[in-house]
Design a protein around this motif. Structure first.
Motif, PDB file in Angstrom:
ATOM      1  N   PRO A 123       1.180   5.299  11.950  1.00  0.00           N
ATOM      2  CA  PRO A 123       1.787   6.407  12.698  1.00  0.00           C
ATOM      3  C   PRO A 123       2.894   7.094  11.907  1.00  0.00           C
ATOM      4  O   PRO A 123       3.347   8.169  12.288  1.00  0.00           O
ATOM      5  N   ALA A 124       3.318   6.478  10.811  1.00  0.00           N
ATOM      6  CA  ALA A 124       4.392   7.050   9.982  1.00  0.00           C
ATOM      7  C   ALA A 124       4.013   6.920   8.513  1.00  0.00           C
ATOM      8  O   ALA A 124       4.536   6.059   7.802  1.00  0.00           O
ATOM      9  N   PRO A 125       3.064   7.755   8.022  1.00  0.00           N
ATOM     10  CA  PRO A 125       2.696   7.696   6.599  1.00  0.00           C
ATOM     11  C   PRO A 125       3.920   7.882   5.716  1.00  0.00           C
ATOM     12  O   PRO A 125       4.863   8.596   6.080  1.00  0.00           O
ATOM     13  N   GLU A 126       3.908   7.236   4.559  1.00  0.00           N
ATOM     14  CA  GLU A 126       5.045   7.299   3.638  1.00  0.00           C
ATOM     15  C   GLU A 126       4.602   7.904   2.309  1.00  0.00           C
ATOM     16  O   GLU A 126       3.634   7.441   1.699  1.00  0.00           O
ATOM     17  N   ILE A 127       5.324   8.918   1.871  1.00  0.00           N
ATOM     18  CA  ILE A 127       5.067   9.561   0.586  1.00  0.00           C
ATOM     19  C   ILE A 127       6.400   9.711  -0.138  1.00  0.00           C
ATOM     20  O   ILE A 127       7.355  10.246   0.410  1.00  0.00           O
ATOM     21  N   GLY A 128       6.448   9.196  -1.368  1.00  0.00           N
ATOM     22  CA  GLY A 128       7.671   9.294  -2.152  1.00  0.00           C
ATOM     23  C   GLY A 128       8.530   8.049  -2.030  1.00  0.00           C
ATOM     24  O   GLY A 128       8.163   7.070  -1.371  1.00  0.00           O
ATOM     25  N   PRO A 129       9.700   8.035  -2.672  1.00  0.00           N
ATOM     26  CA  PRO A 129      10.595   6.875  -2.642  1.00  0.00           C
ATOM     27  C   PRO A 129      11.066   6.556  -1.227  1.00  0.00           C
ATOM     28  O   PRO A 129      11.483   7.439  -0.485  1.00  0.00           O
ATOM     29  N   ILE A 141      14.465   0.521  -3.415  1.00  0.00           N
ATOM     30  CA  ILE A 141      13.742   1.777  -3.244  1.00  0.00           C
ATOM     31  C   ILE A 141      12.478   1.732  -4.100  1.00  0.00           C
ATOM     32  O   ILE A 141      12.542   1.503  -5.310  1.00  0.00           O
ATOM     33  N   TRP A 142      11.332   1.942  -3.455  1.00  0.00           N
ATOM     34  CA  TRP A 142      10.045   1.937  -4.146  1.00  0.00           C
ATOM     35  C   TRP A 142       9.268   3.203  -3.783  1.00  0.00           C
ATOM     36  O   TRP A 142       9.383   3.705  -2.662  1.00  0.00           O
ATOM     37  N   THR A 143       8.465   3.667  -4.715  1.00  0.00           N
ATOM     38  CA  THR A 143       7.604   4.819  -4.435  1.00  0.00           C
ATOM     39  C   THR A 143       6.439   4.396  -3.543  1.00  0.00           C
ATOM     40  O   THR A 143       5.825   3.343  -3.754  1.00  0.00           O
ATOM     41  N   GLN A 144       6.136   5.240  -2.565  1.00  0.00           N
ATOM     42  CA  GLN A 144       5.046   4.969  -1.621  1.00  0.00           C
ATOM     43  C   GLN A 144       4.098   6.164  -1.596  1.00  0.00           C
ATOM     44  O   GLN A 144       4.499   7.298  -1.879  1.00  0.00           O
ATOM     45  N   TRP A 145       2.846   5.876  -1.226  1.00  0.00           N
ATOM     46  CA  TRP A 145       1.899   6.965  -0.942  1.00  0.00           C
ATOM     47  C   TRP A 145       0.759   6.358  -0.133  1.00  0.00           C
ATOM     48  O   TRP A 145      -0.248   5.942  -0.664  1.00  0.00           O
ATOM     49  N   HIS A 146       0.959   6.274   1.168  1.00  0.00           N
ATOM     50  CA  HIS A 146      -0.088   5.650   1.987  1.00  0.00           C
ATOM     51  C   HIS A 146      -0.104   6.259   3.384  1.00  0.00           C
ATOM     52  O   HIS A 146       0.926   6.646   3.935  1.00  0.00           O
ATOM     53  N   HIS A 147      -1.311   6.311   3.930  1.00  0.00           N
ATOM     54  CA  HIS A 147      -1.531   6.799   5.292  1.00  0.00           C
ATOM     55  C   HIS A 147      -2.017   5.682   6.213  1.00  0.00           C
ATOM     56  O   HIS A 147      -2.085   5.859   7.427  1.00  0.00           O
ATOM     57  N   ASP A 148      -2.380   4.548   5.634  1.00  0.00           N
ATOM     58  CA  ASP A 148      -2.723   3.346   6.389  1.00  0.00           C
ATOM     59  C   ASP A 148      -1.631   2.306   6.154  1.00  0.00           C
ATOM     60  O   ASP A 148      -0.824   2.431   5.230  1.00  0.00           O
ATOM     61  N   ARG A 149      -1.649   1.263   6.950  1.00  0.00           N
ATOM     62  CA  ARG A 149      -0.734   0.144   6.727  1.00  0.00           C
ATOM     63  C   ARG A 149      -1.450  -1.145   7.099  1.00  0.00           C
ATOM     64  O   ARG A 149      -2.397  -1.137   7.885  1.00  0.00           O
ATOM     65  N   PHE A 150      -0.971  -2.247   6.515  1.00  0.00           N
ATOM     66  CA  PHE A 150      -1.591  -3.517   6.864  1.00  0.00           C
ATOM     67  C   PHE A 150      -0.851  -4.189   8.017  1.00  0.00           C
ATOM     68  O   PHE A 150       0.346  -4.015   8.207  1.00  0.00           O
ATOM     69  N   VAL A 151      -1.621  -4.932   8.800  1.00  0.00           N
ATOM     70  CA  VAL A 151      -1.079  -5.878   9.763  1.00  0.00           C
ATOM     71  C   VAL A 151      -1.258  -7.245   9.123  1.00  0.00           C
ATOM     72  O   VAL A 151      -2.391  -7.678   8.900  1.00  0.00           O
ATOM     73  N   PRO A 152      -0.184  -7.931   8.747  1.00  0.00           N
ATOM     74  CA  PRO A 152      -0.325  -9.183   8.003  1.00  0.00           C
ATOM     75  C   PRO A 152      -1.113 -10.235   8.778  1.00  0.00           C
ATOM     76  O   PRO A 152      -1.106 -10.250  10.019  1.00  0.00           O
ATOM     77  N   PRO A 153      -1.799 -11.124   8.079  1.00  0.00           N
ATOM     78  CA  PRO A 153      -2.478 -12.240   8.748  1.00  0.00           C
ATOM     79  C   PRO A 153      -1.483 -13.062   9.569  1.00  0.00           C
ATOM     80  O   PRO A 153      -0.288 -13.137   9.219  1.00  0.00           O
ATOM     81  N   PRO A 154      -1.942 -13.686  10.645  1.00  0.00           N
ATOM     82  CA  PRO A 154      -1.018 -14.418  11.525  1.00  0.00           C
ATOM     83  C   PRO A 154      -0.233 -15.512  10.819  1.00  0.00           C
ATOM     84  O   PRO A 154       0.906 -15.795  11.196  1.00  0.00           O
ATOM     85  N   ASP A 155      -0.821 -16.142   9.798  1.00  0.00           N
ATOM     86  CA  ASP A 155      -0.140 -17.249   9.120  1.00  0.00           C
ATOM     87  C   ASP A 155       0.589 -16.809   7.858  1.00  0.00           C
ATOM     88  O   ASP A 155       1.077 -17.647   7.093  1.00  0.00           O
ATOM     89  N   ALA A 156       0.698 -15.500   7.621  1.00  0.00           N
ATOM     90  CA  ALA A 156       1.418 -14.995   6.456  1.00  0.00           C
ATOM     91  C   ALA A 156       2.920 -14.976   6.727  1.00  0.00           C
ATOM     92  O   ALA A 156       3.366 -14.942   7.883  1.00  0.00           O
ATOM     93  N   THR A 157       3.695 -14.976   5.649  1.00  0.00           N
ATOM     94  CA  THR A 157       5.137 -14.826   5.745  1.00  0.00           C
ATOM     95  C   THR A 157       5.518 -13.431   5.274  1.00  0.00           C
ATOM     96  O   THR A 157       5.264 -13.076   4.113  1.00  0.00           O
ATOM     97  N   VAL A 158       6.079 -12.628   6.159  1.00  0.00           N
ATOM     98  CA  VAL A 158       6.502 -11.279   5.795  1.00  0.00           C
ATOM     99  C   VAL A 158       7.801 -11.386   4.996  1.00  0.00           C
ATOM    100  O   VAL A 158       8.780 -11.971   5.454  1.00  0.00           O
ATOM    101  N   VAL A 159       7.800 -10.802   3.785  1.00  0.00           N
ATOM    102  CA  VAL A 159       8.983 -10.888   2.916  1.00  0.00           C
ATOM    103  C   VAL A 159       9.576  -9.512   2.620  1.00  0.00           C
ATOM    104  O   VAL A 159      10.520  -9.390   1.844  1.00  0.00           O
TER     105      VAL A 159
END
Length: 240
Positions: A123-129, A141-159
């Motif tokens: 719902p909030a695509p990111e373009i640029g830093p 600060i990182w450069t981005q360019w995406h219109h999709d996003r991931f939903v992490p696996p249930p057993d993943a650790t978000v860092v």
């Protein structure tokens, strides 16, 4: 540790590129750490408009690590189903064999899809830093360019995360990031010239101003990209 010592043991890195193969400071750090990079481009340039190719992927068990780059398509697009499925199987095989995988943007989304998460339109695509909060190797600060996003696996650790999306997760020996630590102003200019200018303007951004912002970060990002690879190799890949 000196560069000479880093090169004493050569290892094999499988780099999977979809529509581009350049991995900038990320690839450079792998080389400094003693990895021989072997590249596979999934979609030939003459098939970008018709990307439903059949691909015979290499066996990830023949490598010491796998790096999966971004792509202009969505993981869930019917256009790319012919190779997304076998690539997901490759990621599953690597995970079962304990081969470390580092996924960037589309590559991170593929890791989520392969291991019980999902990929959805953002719902909030990111373009640029953009600012990312998280562990030291991810925060900044990182450069981005995406219109999709991931939903992490249930057993993943978000860092890593920001208000727009989860930005990084670790799962066993897998590291997924939503941002692009491998790009610099030159590579982003290539994206801008390849249709990205219209995309940026559609989001209310001036492409030249965006490029100036990316360029102002180049030197710092290259250092931080190296630190991110070190984190991947020294902590994620070792299962710490």
């Amino acid at each position: 540790m000196t560069t000479d010592l880093m090169r004493t043991e050569t290892k094999r890195l499988l780099l999977l590129g979809h529509d581009y193969l350049g991995a900038g400071g990320i690839e450079a750090r792998f080389a400094e750490r003693g990895y021989q990079v072997e590249r596979v481009q999934v979609i030939p340039p003459d098939r970008f408009e018709d990307p439903g190719v059949d691909v015979d992927f290499p066996d990830p068990r023949d490598y010491d690590a796998v790096l999966v780059l971004g792509a202009r398509w969505s993981v869930y697009s019917d256009q790319v189903a012919s190779w997304v499925k076998p690539e997901l199987e490759l990621l599953g095989t690597a995970d079962e064999a304990g081969v470390p995988v580092f996924g960037i943007c589309f590559g991170g989304q593929m890791l989520a899809q392969a291991h019980g998460g999902e990929v959805v339109a953002s719902p909030a695509p990111e373009i640029g830093p953009q600012v990312v909060a998280g562990i030291p190797a991810v925060a900044g600060i990182w450069t981005q360019w995406h219109h999709d996003r991931f939903v992490p696996p249930p057993d993943a650790t978000v860092v890593g995360a920001n208000a727009a999306a989860p930005q990084a997760f670790v799962l066993r020996r897998n590291l997924a990031v939503q941002f692009h630590p491998e790009v610099d102003a030159d590579s982003v200019r290539g994206w801008v010239e390849d249709g990205g200018a219209e995309d940026a303007r559609g989001r209310g951004l001036d492409p030249e101003v965006l490029l100036e912002h990316v360029a102002s970060l180049d030197a710092d990002v290259r250092v931080r990209a190296a630190a991110l690879v070190d984190y991947f190799l020294d902590q994620v890949a070792t299962g710490r």
